[in-house]
Design an enzyme around this catalytic site. Structure first.
Site, mmCIF file in Angstrom:
data_model
loop_
_atom_site.group_PDB
_atom_site.id
_atom_site.type_symbol
_atom_site.label_atom_id
_atom_site.label_comp_id
_atom_site.label_asym_id
_atom_site.label_seq_id
_atom_site.Cartn_x
_atom_site.Cartn_y
_atom_site.Cartn_z
ATOM 1 C CB SER A 253 -0.969 -0.052 1.180
ATOM 2 O OG SER A 253 -2.093 0.721 0.874
ATOM 3 C CE LYS A 257 0.124 5.350 -1.981
ATOM 4 N NZ LYS A 257 -0.863 4.653 -2.730
ATOM 5 C CG HIS A 394 -5.767 -2.357 0.528
ATOM 6 N ND1 HIS A 394 -4.934 -2.266 -0.573
ATOM 7 C CD2 HIS A 394 -5.287 -1.448 1.438
ATOM 8 C CE1 HIS A 394 -4.001 -1.355 -0.341
ATOM 9 N NE2 HIS A 394 -4.190 -0.844 0.873
HETATM 10 C C1 GCU Z 1 -5.374 4.827 1.600
HETATM 11 C C2 GCU Z 1 -4.775 5.567 0.427
HETATM 12 C C3 GCU Z 1 -3.894 4.682 -0.442
HETATM 13 C C4 GCU Z 1 -2.930 3.902 0.416
HETATM 14 C C5 GCU Z 1 -3.678 3.178 1.499
HETATM 15 C C6 GCU Z 1 -2.803 2.427 2.482
HETATM 16 O O1 GCU Z 1 -6.361 3.953 1.164
HETATM 17 O O2 GCU Z 1 -5.821 6.096 -0.330
HETATM 18 O O3 GCU Z 1 -3.174 5.472 -1.372
HETATM 19 O O4 GCU Z 1 -2.189 3.037 -0.396
HETATM 20 O O5 GCU Z 1 -4.382 4.117 2.265
HETATM 21 O O6 GCU Z 1 -1.643 2.745 2.664
HETATM 22 O O7 GCU Z 1 -3.324 1.509 3.120
#
Ligand code: GCU
Length: 418
Positions: A253, A257, A394
């Site tokens: 997530s 990144k 997720h």
């Molecule tokens: C939020 C955000 C995402 C990120 C995620 C996470 O949903 O919008 O960009 O990847 O959090 O880190 O769980």
């Protein structure tokens, strides 16, 4: 057959509406990763490494992730814990504090490291930041309870961790499985490097670099996390138990990144695993479903540099995109993974990011991503770029880890395949 799958180039340069399959529902022109900003085509590996790659790196540092500093000159390491019989004797546990200024009263992070036991030679490693503190990745009572800042959440009291958090994130960190496959596992709490909230310029590592603040290409949070991953690798290079030439960087997530950016900027990482990294990770912004630049810039304005905000609502006409970040990893192996129910990350956008990076991998003599269309669920496609979309939401699951470990076995342990 979808007519666009006949020609790979058609996918990369012009993704168009396909009426017969769900693959390409949007029409957009993707900036070509193999065309220099002066219009010159990149046709050789030498041009890629000497001209295009540096051009893209500086573009992304200026417009999106912000600048990040080199390794601090006086950084030092203190191994403050070693247990040779951790995890029921399966592993050696070490904990190391990294003092970024060399001083115990300055910014610092705690590395948690498990090394498979009874292995005679240096082992490859998987490095990743964690969301909830080192103490949450396993119930091992020897793990130091973090003293860093925590966002409010279950078992967080006054923004501090409590004993009740031990092991609460263990399902995403199957240490015994990873160690059983011969890999060391190395992790740091993201908040040691940069707390995940706004107005954080006096916290984490930011105070070390005042010259990188108050500028449009400021050192921002995702970049700081990626920088922290590189500093973990700096430590691993000093630890004889680790084969530091075979270290994979992993992230889920927002931390996916960061792992992707760490892999892009630091070629010492031999393999990259980007688990559901979504917008600002592997997902193409041109694939506008799910999270876009507006949400990133407003909900998480501190993740990327200030320059990036000027692209708000420009997702489908952006002059750069994330396939270019993925390409910066080439020809090193990268695994990009999605989950069917993770619509915020946009699985198709993540797949398209992987696909559009493939020409660079091919230019460098590797297989790239050996597919033109999204695979069925739970069916990995494995090339130098690998991809899967699994059922579920997720998360990081045992299915994900099983694929990552197979991928690592294939590309990290044995002589790498094309
Ligand atoms: C939020 C955000 C995402 C990120 C995620 C996470 O949903 O919008 O960009 O990847 O959090 O880190 O769980």
């Amino acid at each position: 057959m979808c007519r666009y799958s006949k020609s790979f180039a058609a996918f990369v340069f012009q993704i168009a509406v396909c009426t017969t399959c769900a693959f390409a529902q949007q029409s957009y022109t993707l900036p070509d990763v193999l065309t220099m900003s002066n219009g010159k085509k990149v046709t050789t590996a030498k041009q890629w490494f000497n001209q295009r790659r540096p051009e893209l790196l500086s573009l992304f540092k200026k417009e999106m992730y912000g600048q990040s500093p080199a390794s601090p000159a006086n950084m030092s390491f203190r191994v403050f814990d070693e247990d040779k019989k951790a995890l029921n004797g399966e592993a050696i546990r070490k904990q190391i504090t990294v003092y970024f200024t060399g001083k115990a009263d300055g910014p610092q992070m705690d590395i948690l490291l498990y090394i498979p036991n009874n292995v005679k030679k240096a082992v490859p490693a998987i490095v990743g930041l964690n969301f909830d503190g080192n103490h949450a990745v396993n119930a091992d009572p020897g793990i130091k309870l973090s003293a860093s800042w925590f966002d409010k959440g279950k078992n967080v009291v006054n923004n501090r961790a409590t004993e009740a958090m031990r092991g609460t994130n263990a399902s995403q960190w199957p240490l015994e499985t990873i160690i059983g496959r011969g890999y060391a596992v190395v992790t740091v709490y993201r908040g040691d490097i940069a707390p995940d909230h706004d107005h954080n310029l006096n916290e984490g590592v930011f105070p070390l670099y005042p010259e990188l603040q108050n500028r449009p290409d400021n050192f921002a949070t995702v970049s700081a996390w990626a920088w922290g991953l590189s500093r973990i690798l700096d430590y691993l290079e000093t630890d004889k138990a680790i084969d530091s030439k075979h270290v994979a960087v992993f992230g889920f997530s927002r931390l996916g990144k960061a792992a992707l950016w760490a892999g892009a900027t630091d070629s010492r990482f031999a393999l990259v695993i980007s688990n559901e990294s979504g917008a600002g990770g592997a997902k193409l912004f041109h694939e506008t479903a799910g999270e876009g630049i507006r949400r990133l810039s407003t909900k998480f304005p501190f993740w990327f540099c200030d320059n990036f905000k000027k692209y708000t609502d420009q997702d489908s006409v952006l002059p750069f995109d994330q396939h270019m970040v993925i390409s910066l990893v080439a020809p090193r192996p990268i695994y990009i993974a999605s989950a069917e129910g993770d619509l915020n990350s946009n699985p198709k956008g993540e797949f398209m990011g992987a696909l559009a990076a493939s020409p660079v991998y091919k230019l460098l003599g590797t297989k790239g991503l050996p597919a033109l269309t999204m695979p069925p669920v739970n069916t990995p496609i494995i090339g130098r770029i690998a991809y899967h979309i699994r059922t579920g939401t997720h998360n990081v699951t045992d299915f994900d880890w099983a694929q990552y470990l197979n991928f690592a076995d294939q590309y990290l342990k044995t002589p790498a395949k094309p």
